[in-house]
Design an enzyme around this catalytic site. Structure first.
Site, PDB file in Angstrom:
ATOM      1  N   ASP A  12       0.874  -1.169   0.000  1.00  0.00           N
ATOM      2  CA  ASP A  12       0.000   0.000   0.000  1.00  0.00           C
ATOM      3  C   ASP A  12       0.915   1.224   0.000  1.00  0.00           C
ATOM      4  OD1 ASP A  12      -2.230   1.717   0.382  1.00  0.00           O
ATOM      5  OD2 ASP A  12      -1.965   1.615   2.556  1.00  0.00           O
ATOM      6  N   GLY A  14      -0.142   4.913   1.310  1.00  0.00           N
ATOM      7  CA  GLY A  14      -0.326   5.795   2.456  1.00  0.00           C
ATOM      8  C   GLY A  14      -0.117   5.111   3.790  1.00  0.00           C
TER       9      GLY A  14
END
Length: 211
Positions: A12, A14
């Site tokens: 991922d 963020g």
């Protein structure tokens, strides 16, 4: 603990690679429009503006115009909107990029992010400023972005698309995300997962994989 079956790692973006603070964006829009932050959050939630933008059903001009419409602020400039939207993007620690480079010598690396085109443009600027790396594509074999795919995590279809497009076996693939729902979505397909939770970072979670 390291899983010796792993050949592929999906990250991922963020709060896994790039530090973020999501509430800052709603505060920035509140400051711009002279409204309360709670009111801004309600407006954005009811309009589903960010879901629309991050699944590609809305392009950049449409997003900006919709912000002006729902905030009843027709004179808001493109730059002001982009700056407020990007305010949630913080720093990208160079040591995380160094970890990615080290991991890339042993594993196939991929990125899977719920995001928008405006954010990605800014992320690449942050990446270059902090590490000298031009863009995310220089760090990963394939960068999978929700607004290009028309899907968002934790929809299991987005993980299946990643597996299919990259030719990955779920049991040989590790996925790291800071969102518990996204972790559960990937796990449903048999993907190995690590739930990244601050203050622990990928430097600690992947220490055994980087050796």
């Amino acid at each position: 603990m390291k899983n010796d079956q792993i050949k592929n790692i999906i990250f991922d973006l963020g709060d896994v690679i790039l530090n973020i603070d999501v509430p800052i964006a709603s505060k920035s829009f509140a400051d711009l429009s002279g409204r309360e932050q709670a009111e801004i959050l309600t407006i954005f939630k009811e309009s589903e503006i960010f879901r629309q933008f991050e699944t590609g059903t809305m392009d950049e001009p449409s997003f900006r115009n919709y912000v002006r419409e729902i905030l009843k602020f027709p004179d808001l400039s493109d730059e002001a909107i982009d700056t407020a939207w990007n305010s949630l993007l913080l720093d990208l620690p160079p040591e995380r990029v160094e970890l990615l480079k080290k991991l890339a010598t042993k594993y196939r690396l991929f990125l899977l992010s719920n995001t928008s085109s405006i954010h990605i443009t800014q992320v690449n600027k942050i990446l270059k400023a902090s590490t000298g790396v031009e863009r995310l594509e220089d760090l990963f074999e394939i960068v999978f972005l929700s607004y290009e795919m028309g899907l968002m995590k934790p929809d299991t279809r987005i993980y299946q698309q990643v597996l299919d497009k990259a030719g990955l076996k779920a049991e040989e693939t590790l996925f790291l995300d800071d969102n518990a729902d996204n972790i559960r979505g990937a796990a449903q397909l048999g993907i190995e997962t690590i739930h990244v939770q601050k203050p622990v970072t990928i430097l600690e979670y992947l220490q055994d994989y980087a050796v």
